[in-house]
Design an enzyme around this catalytic site. Sequence first.
Site, PDB file in Angstrom:
ATOM      1  N   ASP A 199       4.858  10.060   6.310  1.00  0.00           N
ATOM      2  CA  ASP A 199       3.657   8.925   6.619  1.00  0.00           C
ATOM      3  C   ASP A 199       2.945   8.562   7.808  1.00  0.00           C
ATOM      4  O   ASP A 199       1.649   7.901   7.277  1.00  0.00           O
ATOM      5  CB  ASP A 199       4.843   7.547   7.606  1.00  0.00           C
ATOM      6  N   LYS A 219       4.011  -0.657   9.263  1.00  0.00           N
ATOM      7  CA  LYS A 219       4.149  -0.652   7.589  1.00  0.00           C
ATOM      8  C   LYS A 219       5.449  -1.458   6.626  1.00  0.00           C
ATOM      9  O   LYS A 219       6.069  -1.382   7.268  1.00  0.00           O
ATOM     10  CB  LYS A 219       3.517   0.533   6.860  1.00  0.00           C
TER      11      LYS A 219
END
Length: 319
Positions: free
Chosen positions: A140, A9
């Site tokens: 995350d 990401k």
Amino acid sequence: MLSVQTPAKVNLFLNIRPRLADGYHELCSVMQAIRLWDRLDVSPLQEGKQQTIKFSCNIPELEYRAKDNLVVKAYRLFWDETELPPLGLKVHLQKEIPMQAGLGGGSSDAAAMLIILNHLSHAKLSPEALRNMATKLGSDVPFFISGGLALVSGKGEVVEPLPTSMVEEMGLVVIKPRNLNIDTGMAYHRFASGARYETRSPEHILMALKDGKQKRRLRDEVDLESYLLNDFEKVLFPEYPLLGQTARKMKEAGIRRPLLTGSGSAMIGFTEGGHTVRKAINEAFPASGFDVFWTRTYAGGPMQTTASPASSELSEALL
């Protein structure tokens, strides 16, 4: 064997806000999955083997410290939370996403493990239930339960998936200095010690993404780069001069807005990677000192399955 690829990401927007009562920072972020992958290969242990996980990895250090790996922690957490009888599994992690780079590779692997176990056990937990579980593994990890593009807030546990139709896939380059690894906890400590908190709204970058999709020519029509934000740059650039040098060289190579992702040390820049830009980047960042990845944003789900019957079955279950 079931085999899945787990995406990295990037943070298009990362605003760090004051600490909460529990000592963790509140944050507001726009996260985007990208086509840079680790791979998880999952198969059952032989009959008669203990109902546990046998973990292996292409990086010896990670295999040696298996009990500390987020994949193993996710495996144990899932059975503890669901109170179901554990399935004995062999799990091999093929690690390709750079570590301590701000790319979320370990978090993505952990989320994939939770999703796979949810499928194999027939627990039928909702994405929200999996996100609540993922919160216990790291800030995350909840994002990767849905992947794609999302607005993330709180300590990372509040995830608002945004429509993948909202923005077209975009080309970008990821540059990671090989000899610079940044610990996330240390980065937050540096920020708390030396930066001033400013609450910023992600409204402008979300509008830029929407406008870009509507106009079909994002980079020509909307100055997305002017809305990219990472608060860590304020404290990590002075701490690590190599980051500033990397950003400067990226600009000289034609990247309009080099951006630190997460707590670094990877830098990203949006580009379709024309010949001139590629040549300049490759000259500025030799393989002896940098890992360079030419990739695109990923509009798919939390993982990408490979072509096997078991993987296809999982893919159908997730889509």
